[in-house]
Enzyme design. Structure first.
Site, PDB file in Angstrom:
ATOM      1  N   ASN A  10      88.029  51.687 -78.183  1.00  0.00           N
ATOM      2  CA  ASN A  10      88.642  52.831 -79.502  1.00  0.00           C
ATOM      3  C   ASN A  10      88.947  53.806 -77.802  1.00  0.00           C
ATOM      4  O   ASN A  10      88.245  55.191 -77.075  1.00  0.00           O
ATOM      5  CB  ASN A  10      88.272  52.725 -80.278  1.00  0.00           C
ATOM      6  N   TRP A  11      90.180  53.854 -77.254  1.00  0.00           N
ATOM      7  CA  TRP A  11      90.703  54.775 -75.570  1.00  0.00           C
ATOM      8  C   TRP A  11      90.513  56.041 -76.301  1.00  0.00           C
ATOM      9  O   TRP A  11      91.127  56.879 -75.572  1.00  0.00           O
ATOM     10  CB  TRP A  11      91.651  53.630 -75.036  1.00  0.00           C
ATOM     11  N   LYS A  12      91.012  55.746 -77.273  1.00  0.00           N
ATOM     12  CA  LYS A  12      91.500  57.252 -78.155  1.00  0.00           C
ATOM     13  C   LYS A  12      92.719  58.002 -77.580  1.00  0.00           C
ATOM     14  O   LYS A  12      93.281  57.094 -76.926  1.00  0.00           O
ATOM     15  CB  LYS A  12      89.860  58.776 -77.998  1.00  0.00           C
ATOM     16  N   HIS A  96      88.715  56.464 -88.995  1.00  0.00           N
ATOM     17  CA  HIS A  96      88.411  56.862 -88.253  1.00  0.00           C
ATOM     18  C   HIS A  96      87.386  58.393 -88.795  1.00  0.00           C
ATOM     19  O   HIS A  96      88.292  59.178 -88.713  1.00  0.00           O
ATOM     20  CB  HIS A  96      88.520  57.279 -86.887  1.00  0.00           C
ATOM     21  N   GLU A  98      87.092  60.713 -86.686  1.00  0.00           N
ATOM     22  CA  GLU A  98      87.788  61.736 -85.847  1.00  0.00           C
ATOM     23  C   GLU A  98      89.119  62.328 -87.218  1.00  0.00           C
ATOM     24  O   GLU A  98      89.694  63.307 -87.224  1.00  0.00           O
ATOM     25  CB  GLU A  98      88.387  61.223 -84.779  1.00  0.00           C
ATOM     26  N   GLU A 168      80.088  53.502 -88.190  1.00  0.00           N
ATOM     27  CA  GLU A 168      79.749  55.089 -87.100  1.00  0.00           C
ATOM     28  C   GLU A 168      78.935  56.413 -87.625  1.00  0.00           C
ATOM     29  O   GLU A 168      79.636  57.088 -88.061  1.00  0.00           O
ATOM     30  CB  GLU A 168      80.918  55.423 -86.676  1.00  0.00           C
ATOM     31  N   GLY A 174      80.514  60.070 -79.161  1.00  0.00           N
ATOM     32  CA  GLY A 174      80.627  61.159 -78.564  1.00  0.00           C
ATOM     33  C   GLY A 174      79.540  61.815 -78.279  1.00  0.00           C
ATOM     34  O   GLY A 174      79.695  62.252 -77.606  1.00  0.00           O
ATOM     35  N   SER A 214      78.144  56.033 -79.491  1.00  0.00           N
ATOM     36  CA  SER A 214      77.543  55.980 -78.671  1.00  0.00           C
ATOM     37  C   SER A 214      76.770  54.792 -77.384  1.00  0.00           C
ATOM     38  O   SER A 214      75.596  54.775 -77.005  1.00  0.00           O
ATOM     39  CB  SER A 214      76.179  57.570 -77.931  1.00  0.00           C
TER      40      SER A 214
HETATM   41  C1  PEP Z   1      84.385  56.119 -81.661  1.00  0.00           C
HETATM   42  O1  PEP Z   1      84.887  57.038 -81.552  1.00  0.00           O
HETATM   43  O2  PEP Z   1      84.520  54.930 -82.586  1.00  0.00           O
HETATM   44  C2  PEP Z   1      83.286  56.203 -80.680  1.00  0.00           C
HETATM   45  C3  PEP Z   1      82.192  55.191 -81.224  1.00  0.00           C
HETATM   46  O3  PEP Z   1      82.899  56.808 -79.601  1.00  0.00           O
HETATM   47  P1  PEP Z   1      81.925  56.970 -78.133  1.00  0.00           P
HETATM   48  O4  PEP Z   1      81.274  55.975 -78.096  1.00  0.00           O
HETATM   49  O5  PEP Z   1      82.530  58.099 -77.195  1.00  0.00           O
HETATM   50  O6  PEP Z   1      80.031  57.315 -79.804  1.00  0.00           O
END
Ligand code: PEP
Length: 253
Positions: A10-12, A96, A98, A168, A174, A214
């Site tokens: 996921n490049w956000k 997600h 976010e 998640e 993050g 992470s």
């Molecule tokens: C995500 O945003 O889906 C995610 C898992 O981010 P990160 O790997 O940076 O924690």
């Protein structure tokens, strides 16, 4: 049936077209012979078309990071399922954390989006997970159970087979903190049990459930070798080809 591992990046809100193309070229060049895992990248909307032109007909598949549930119309700033299909998306990330916490997406909106994606034959990567506060209160299991039930509300057994779940924990996204492999595996088991209660054993056993939060080149192997963890949804570590490739190349024993 053994579940296939899936690694999704996921490049956000990162990468211009030029940056996205060079990142995906490096991933593709080094992952084109990977046969034991599915590989997915989720660039921003503006890069989907360019990235698709690089990965079309390869083993690297395209996901969008969100979409709207209405087919078309006066929804300024939104993207429809047809638009995603048009640029080659096979997957879409929905729910997600976010989008839930920053943009106020609710369980019921996410459920509508999942239904729309399924109607359009796009596989939803449906994200769920508890906040730190919820974990500390000891209500992780009921949170993910409720999110799972809300996400699958009104979805037929046949359609459910095309959904991918990403567990998640919000506190792990993050932050550099990961759930321990055993903790994550336990929650994945709770999700599978919930699916059993909604559908049946087969749907539950065949569901691909990713871990996200992470995941990186150092902890991926241990997480990916847990019995209920079928892959990863990766944010930060997906922005560097070498780190993402190291996760893709994790040995599954
Ligand atoms: C995500 O945003 O889906 C995610 C898992 O981010 P990160 O790997 O940076 O924690």
């Amino acid at each position: 049936m053994a579940r296939r591992k899936l690694i999704a990046g996921n490049w956000k809100m990162n990468n211009t077209n030029g940056e996205a193309v060079s990142l995906v070229k490096e991933i593709l060049e080094n992952a084109k012979n990977v046969v034991d895992k599915d590989i997915v990248v989720a660039p921003t909307f503006t890069c989907l078309s360019e990235v698709n032109s690089v990965i079309k007909n390869t083993n690297v598949k395209l996901a969008a990071q969100n979409m709207y549930h209405e087919p078309s119309g006066a929804f300024t700033g939104q993207i429809s399922s047809d638009m995603l299909k048009d640029v080659g998306c096979e997957y879409v990330i929905l729910g997600h954390s976010e989008c839930r916490s920053i943009f106020g997406e609710t369980d019921s909106l996410i459920n509508k989006k999942i239904k729309r994606a399924l109607e359009a034959s796009i596989k939803p990567i449906f994200c769920i997970g508890e906040t730190l506060d919820e974990r500390e209160k000891g209500i992780t299991n009921s949170i993910v159970e409720n999110q799972t039930k809300a996400g699958f509300d009104g979805i037929s057994l046949d359609d459910a087979k095309n959904v991918i779940i990403a567990y998640e924990p919000v506190w792990a996204i993050g932050t550099g903190k990961t759930a321990t492999p055993a903790d994550a595996d336990n929650v994945h088991k709770v999700i599978r049990d919930t699916l059993k209660s909604i559908y049946n054993d087969t749907v539950a056993e065949n569901m691909i459930i990713l871990y996200g939060g992470s995941m990186n080149e150092n902890n991926a192997s241990e997480l990916l070798n847990m019995p209920n963890i079928d892959g990863g949804l990766i944010g930060g570590a997906a922005l560097k080809a070498d780190k993402f490739l190291a996760i893709i190349n994790s040995k599954i024993v």
